[in-house]
Scaffold this motif. Sequence first.
Motif, PDB file in Angstrom:
ATOM      1  N   ARG A   8       0.870  -1.199   0.401  1.00  0.00           N
ATOM      2  CA  ARG A   8      -0.127   0.319   0.042  1.00  0.00           C
ATOM      3  C   ARG A   8       0.887   1.132  -0.068  1.00  0.00           C
ATOM      4  O   ARG A   8       1.595   1.504   0.822  1.00  0.00           O
ATOM      5  CB  ARG A   8      -0.583   0.135   1.438  1.00  0.00           C
ATOM      6  CG  ARG A   8      -1.959   1.113   1.319  1.00  0.00           C
ATOM      7  CD  ARG A   8      -2.950   0.967   2.553  1.00  0.00           C
ATOM      8  NE  ARG A   8      -3.004   2.623   2.523  1.00  0.00           N
ATOM      9  CZ  ARG A   8      -4.358   2.358   2.530  1.00  0.00           C
ATOM     10  NH1 ARG A   8      -5.329   1.404   1.782  1.00  0.00           N
ATOM     11  NH2 ARG A   8      -5.284   3.245   2.347  1.00  0.00           N
ATOM     12  N   PHE A   9       0.971   1.827  -0.681  1.00  0.00           N
ATOM     13  CA  PHE A   9       1.385   3.348  -0.826  1.00  0.00           C
ATOM     14  C   PHE A   9       0.396   4.361  -0.408  1.00  0.00           C
ATOM     15  O   PHE A   9      -0.786   5.011  -1.647  1.00  0.00           O
ATOM     16  CB  PHE A   9       1.489   4.164  -2.586  1.00  0.00           C
ATOM     17  CG  PHE A   9       2.809   3.364  -2.988  1.00  0.00           C
ATOM     18  CD1 PHE A   9       3.918   3.219  -3.120  1.00  0.00           C
ATOM     19  CD2 PHE A   9       2.956   1.812  -3.759  1.00  0.00           C
ATOM     20  CE1 PHE A   9       5.291   1.766  -3.161  1.00  0.00           C
ATOM     21  CE2 PHE A   9       3.424   0.622  -4.156  1.00  0.00           C
ATOM     22  CZ  PHE A   9       4.464   0.776  -3.781  1.00  0.00           C
ATOM     23  N   SER A  10       0.463   4.728   0.758  1.00  0.00           N
ATOM     24  CA  SER A  10      -0.666   5.684   1.265  1.00  0.00           C
ATOM     25  C   SER A  10       0.602   7.298   1.035  1.00  0.00           C
ATOM     26  O   SER A  10       1.523   7.616   0.898  1.00  0.00           O
ATOM     27  CB  SER A  10      -0.603   5.856   2.335  1.00  0.00           C
ATOM     28  OG  SER A  10      -0.997   4.977   2.735  1.00  0.00           O
ATOM     29  N   PHE A  11      -0.036   8.119   0.236  1.00  0.00           N
ATOM     30  CA  PHE A  11       0.175   9.374   0.086  1.00  0.00           C
ATOM     31  C   PHE A  11       0.684  11.005   0.405  1.00  0.00           C
ATOM     32  O   PHE A  11      -0.509  10.781   1.534  1.00  0.00           O
ATOM     33  CB  PHE A  11      -0.494  10.197  -1.828  1.00  0.00           C
ATOM     34  CG  PHE A  11       0.121   9.125  -2.622  1.00  0.00           C
ATOM     35  CD1 PHE A  11       1.095   9.300  -3.384  1.00  0.00           C
ATOM     36  CD2 PHE A  11      -0.765   8.493  -2.953  1.00  0.00           C
ATOM     37  CE1 PHE A  11       1.172   8.865  -4.355  1.00  0.00           C
ATOM     38  CE2 PHE A  11      -0.565   7.359  -3.657  1.00  0.00           C
ATOM     39  CZ  PHE A  11       0.612   7.747  -4.467  1.00  0.00           C
ATOM     40  N   LYS A  12       1.250  11.262   0.932  1.00  0.00           N
ATOM     41  CA  LYS A  12       1.646  12.342   1.506  1.00  0.00           C
ATOM     42  C   LYS A  12       1.403  13.998   1.136  1.00  0.00           C
ATOM     43  O   LYS A  12       1.543  14.715   1.569  1.00  0.00           O
ATOM     44  CB  LYS A  12       2.813  12.327   2.429  1.00  0.00           C
ATOM     45  CG  LYS A  12       3.249  11.642   3.522  1.00  0.00           C
ATOM     46  CD  LYS A  12       5.384  11.916   3.215  1.00  0.00           C
ATOM     47  CE  LYS A  12       6.030  10.626   4.323  1.00  0.00           C
ATOM     48  NZ  LYS A  12       6.664  10.516   4.790  1.00  0.00           N
ATOM     49  N   GLU A  13       1.401  13.578   0.072  1.00  0.00           N
ATOM     50  CA  GLU A  13       0.961  14.647  -0.896  1.00  0.00           C
ATOM     51  C   GLU A  13      -0.465  15.156  -1.881  1.00  0.00           C
ATOM     52  O   GLU A  13      -1.123  13.824  -1.673  1.00  0.00           O
ATOM     53  CB  GLU A  13       2.105  15.005  -2.273  1.00  0.00           C
ATOM     54  CG  GLU A  13       3.798  14.764  -1.789  1.00  0.00           C
ATOM     55  CD  GLU A  13       4.787  15.336  -2.058  1.00  0.00           C
ATOM     56  OE1 GLU A  13       4.418  15.045  -3.712  1.00  0.00           O
ATOM     57  OE2 GLU A  13       5.843  15.711  -2.288  1.00  0.00           O
ATOM     58  N   HIS A  14      -0.787  15.853  -2.428  1.00  0.00           N
ATOM     59  CA  HIS A  14      -2.128  15.547  -3.099  1.00  0.00           C
ATOM     60  C   HIS A  14      -2.160  14.854  -4.282  1.00  0.00           C
ATOM     61  O   HIS A  14      -0.328  15.364  -5.003  1.00  0.00           O
ATOM     62  CB  HIS A  14      -2.564  16.733  -3.231  1.00  0.00           C
ATOM     63  CG  HIS A  14      -3.535  16.948  -4.070  1.00  0.00           C
ATOM     64  ND1 HIS A  14      -4.214  16.539  -3.636  1.00  0.00           N
ATOM     65  CD2 HIS A  14      -4.021  17.341  -5.117  1.00  0.00           C
ATOM     66  CE1 HIS A  14      -5.643  16.482  -5.170  1.00  0.00           C
ATOM     67  NE2 HIS A  14      -5.630  16.911  -6.215  1.00  0.00           N
ATOM     68  N   ARG A  15      -2.596  14.326  -5.182  1.00  0.00           N
ATOM     69  CA  ARG A  15      -2.927  13.439  -6.761  1.00  0.00           C
ATOM     70  C   ARG A  15      -4.120  13.602  -6.537  1.00  0.00           C
ATOM     71  O   ARG A  15      -5.189  12.431  -5.874  1.00  0.00           O
ATOM     72  CB  ARG A  15      -1.897  11.503  -5.993  1.00  0.00           C
ATOM     73  CG  ARG A  15      -0.942  11.718  -5.551  1.00  0.00           C
ATOM     74  CD  ARG A  15      -0.111  12.289  -6.513  1.00  0.00           C
ATOM     75  NE  ARG A  15       1.551  12.232  -6.254  1.00  0.00           N
ATOM     76  CZ  ARG A  15       2.329  13.196  -6.658  1.00  0.00           C
ATOM     77  NH1 ARG A  15       2.420  12.997  -8.295  1.00  0.00           N
ATOM     78  NH2 ARG A  15       3.568  12.265  -6.169  1.00  0.00           N
ATOM     79  N   ALA A  16      -5.119  13.993  -7.425  1.00  0.00           N
ATOM     80  CA  ALA A  16      -5.306  14.792  -7.822  1.00  0.00           C
ATOM     81  C   ALA A  16      -6.643  12.905  -9.096  1.00  0.00           C
ATOM     82  O   ALA A  16      -7.871  13.101  -8.957  1.00  0.00           O
ATOM     83  CB  ALA A  16      -6.082  15.717  -8.432  1.00  0.00           C
ATOM     84  N   SER A  17      -5.442  12.249  -9.122  1.00  0.00           N
ATOM     85  CA  SER A  17      -6.037  11.159 -10.301  1.00  0.00           C
ATOM     86  C   SER A  17      -5.335  10.363 -10.203  1.00  0.00           C
ATOM     87  O   SER A  17      -4.198   9.851  -9.542  1.00  0.00           O
ATOM     88  CB  SER A  17      -5.835  11.718 -11.359  1.00  0.00           C
ATOM     89  OG  SER A  17      -4.688  11.746 -12.105  1.00  0.00           O
ATOM     90  N   GLU A  18      -6.258   8.422 -10.306  1.00  0.00           N
ATOM     91  CA  GLU A  18      -5.318   7.875 -10.160  1.00  0.00           C
ATOM     92  C   GLU A  18      -3.829   7.327 -11.288  1.00  0.00           C
ATOM     93  O   GLU A  18      -3.192   6.427 -10.000  1.00  0.00           O
ATOM     94  CB  GLU A  18      -6.628   6.317  -9.913  1.00  0.00           C
ATOM     95  CG  GLU A  18      -5.965   5.348 -10.123  1.00  0.00           C
ATOM     96  CD  GLU A  18      -6.741   3.760 -10.924  1.00  0.00           C
ATOM     97  OE1 GLU A  18      -6.682   3.794 -11.783  1.00  0.00           O
ATOM     98  OE2 GLU A  18      -7.932   3.777 -10.286  1.00  0.00           O
ATOM     99  N   GLU A  19      -4.323   7.630 -11.829  1.00  0.00           N
ATOM    100  CA  GLU A  19      -3.500   8.513 -13.103  1.00  0.00           C
ATOM    101  C   GLU A  19      -1.687   8.205 -12.686  1.00  0.00           C
ATOM    102  O   GLU A  19      -0.694   8.773 -12.986  1.00  0.00           O
ATOM    103  CB  GLU A  19      -3.534   8.732 -14.668  1.00  0.00           C
ATOM    104  CG  GLU A  19      -5.164   7.596 -15.480  1.00  0.00           C
ATOM    105  CD  GLU A  19      -6.129   8.280 -14.537  1.00  0.00           C
ATOM    106  OE1 GLU A  19      -6.348   8.560 -14.067  1.00  0.00           O
ATOM    107  OE2 GLU A  19      -7.070   6.803 -14.741  1.00  0.00           O
ATOM    108  N   GLY A  20      -2.329   9.965 -11.844  1.00  0.00           N
ATOM    109  CA  GLY A  20      -1.136  10.605 -11.401  1.00  0.00           C
ATOM    110  C   GLY A  20      -0.635   9.853 -10.795  1.00  0.00           C
ATOM    111  O   GLY A  20       0.304  10.030 -10.052  1.00  0.00           O
ATOM    112  N   ALA A  21      -1.106   9.277  -9.527  1.00  0.00           N
ATOM    113  CA  ALA A  21      -1.002   8.505  -8.687  1.00  0.00           C
ATOM    114  C   ALA A  21       0.015   7.686  -8.884  1.00  0.00           C
ATOM    115  O   ALA A  21       1.206   7.511  -8.130  1.00  0.00           O
ATOM    116  CB  ALA A  21      -1.913   8.785  -7.218  1.00  0.00           C
ATOM    117  N   ARG A  22      -0.487   7.006  -9.709  1.00  0.00           N
ATOM    118  CA  ARG A  22       0.601   5.401 -10.425  1.00  0.00           C
ATOM    119  C   ARG A  22       0.935   6.280 -11.225  1.00  0.00           C
ATOM    120  O   ARG A  22       2.562   4.997 -10.893  1.00  0.00           O
ATOM    121  CB  ARG A  22      -0.534   4.794 -11.635  1.00  0.00           C
ATOM    122  CG  ARG A  22      -2.178   4.296 -10.234  1.00  0.00           C
ATOM    123  CD  ARG A  22      -2.878   3.452 -11.992  1.00  0.00           C
ATOM    124  NE  ARG A  22      -1.969   1.832 -12.082  1.00  0.00           N
ATOM    125  CZ  ARG A  22      -2.610   1.270 -12.880  1.00  0.00           C
ATOM    126  NH1 ARG A  22      -3.476   0.999 -13.053  1.00  0.00           N
ATOM    127  NH2 ARG A  22      -1.351   0.356 -13.092  1.00  0.00           N
TER     128      ARG A  22
END
Length: 107
Positions: free
Chosen positions: A45-59
């Motif tokens: 599980r990758f839990s983001f500390k920064e804002h990611r607005a889309s699944e594509e951007g997070a991936r």
Amino acid sequence: MMDAPHVVALEYVIEYGPDIDWTRAAPLHIQEAGFNVRIENERVRFSFKEHRASEEGARSAVEKKYIPDWEFVVGLEQVPNAFKLRFDHSETVGRNPPPGPRALSVH
């Protein structure tokens, strides 16, 4: 449609060969600059500390460099192609949800 979506986390399944035994592996937590990594029960599980607005951007944040580098280093230190991570789903919430229960979307 979700108002101001935010990707909280990405979940991956660990795929590995028959010569690898994960049953005795203790949970592992890794802190990186933009996300925390939790490895447990054949899942990552990758839990983001920064804002990611889309699944594509997070991936993209984890799949362009972090995951390939990790798989490569483990292959050098242990066994080539010891494991691969297969994307399972994302956890996304609305940053500006309407009043009431919190919106949650899993893909």
